[in-house]
Design a protein around this motif. Sequence first.
Motif, mmCIF file in Angstrom:
data_model
loop_
_atom_site.group_PDB
_atom_site.id
_atom_site.type_symbol
_atom_site.label_atom_id
_atom_site.label_comp_id
_atom_site.label_asym_id
_atom_site.label_seq_id
_atom_site.Cartn_x
_atom_site.Cartn_y
_atom_site.Cartn_z
ATOM 1 N N GLN A 7 -19.589 22.479 -39.328
ATOM 2 C CA GLN A 7 -18.903 23.495 -38.528
ATOM 3 C C GLN A 7 -17.462 23.671 -38.981
ATOM 4 O OE1 GLN A 7 -19.324 22.773 -34.353
ATOM 5 N NE2 GLN A 7 -21.544 23.023 -34.395
ATOM 6 N N LEU A 8 -16.799 22.559 -39.317
ATOM 7 C CA LEU A 8 -15.428 22.646 -39.817
ATOM 8 C C LEU A 8 -15.387 23.373 -41.157
ATOM 9 C CD1 LEU A 8 -12.488 21.932 -39.343
ATOM 10 C CD2 LEU A 8 -12.897 19.755 -40.491
ATOM 11 N N SER A 11 -15.930 26.999 -40.504
ATOM 12 C CA SER A 11 -14.756 27.641 -39.892
ATOM 13 C C SER A 11 -13.694 27.937 -40.949
ATOM 14 C CB SER A 11 -14.190 26.782 -38.768
ATOM 15 O OG SER A 11 -13.681 25.572 -39.262
ATOM 16 N N ASN A 64 -19.262 27.731 -32.545
ATOM 17 C CA ASN A 64 -18.041 26.919 -32.603
ATOM 18 C C ASN A 64 -17.245 27.182 -33.872
ATOM 19 O OD1 ASN A 64 -18.698 25.755 -30.146
ATOM 20 N ND2 ASN A 64 -19.794 24.061 -31.093
ATOM 21 N N LEU A 68 -13.441 28.783 -34.001
ATOM 22 C CA LEU A 68 -12.358 28.062 -34.679
ATOM 23 C C LEU A 68 -11.732 28.905 -35.786
ATOM 24 C CD1 LEU A 68 -13.739 24.422 -35.028
ATOM 25 C CD2 LEU A 68 -11.785 25.183 -33.687
ATOM 26 N N SER A 69 -12.566 29.577 -36.570
ATOM 27 C CA SER A 69 -12.027 30.373 -37.667
ATOM 28 C C SER A 69 -11.175 31.526 -37.162
ATOM 29 C CB SER A 69 -13.166 30.896 -38.551
ATOM 30 O OG SER A 69 -13.953 31.834 -37.853
ATOM 31 N N ALA A 72 -7.828 30.298 -35.716
ATOM 32 C CA ALA A 72 -6.929 29.989 -36.831
ATOM 33 C C ALA A 72 -6.373 31.267 -37.456
ATOM 34 C CB ALA A 72 -7.666 29.156 -37.874
#
Length: 195
Positions: A7-8, A11, A64, A68-69, A72
């Motif tokens: 997911q990170l 993102s 998610n 997050l993206s 940011a």
Amino acid sequence: MLAASNQLLWSMIGLLLTMGGTFLEAYVTTLPLSWSKQGIHTFSLGVTYQIGGVLLVGCLGGKNAGVLSQIAYLVMGLTLLPVFADGGGIGYVKLSQFGYLLGFIPAAWVCGFFAFKARPYLETLAFSCLCGLLTVHFCGITYLVLSYVFRLKGTEALPLMQAILRYSWFALPGQLAVLCAVTVIAFVLRHLMFY
């Protein structure tokens, strides 16, 4: 459900796609049957691939990663990094079209939610992208109306209906074409990555 590390990663990819898509205008070409007679001609769709980045990260990374993206992206743009179409800075919140950028956050969540709710068929991915696109326009129009009610207009002096036509109605056909491309790309990639 994707692992936290995936997911990170998605993102970050979504952030880069949204930033890059902001400055890439979408084009369509003539049909291949006419290429031998008339050559290849391209026509602008009048939109950028920015919304494509928002929807693609929702379809590939989930809700998610999408949220997050886009958080940011907005933070970067509001802190003077020139990632928005006209630069960046906190003054963007005074612009009547800022609601569309703000709508990227719930749109990425909605798109990611529906994209992972069912198996990744073309129809389900197209539905999730359409829901995300409609979320962007709902948030944008709501922000436009509120900015006109509370007189928060920024640099433009368009009447409300002209602003809605300019930012939503006229952009919708081009965005729907980008949505179709995102749907096909997401379908292929989801099947190549086996999820």
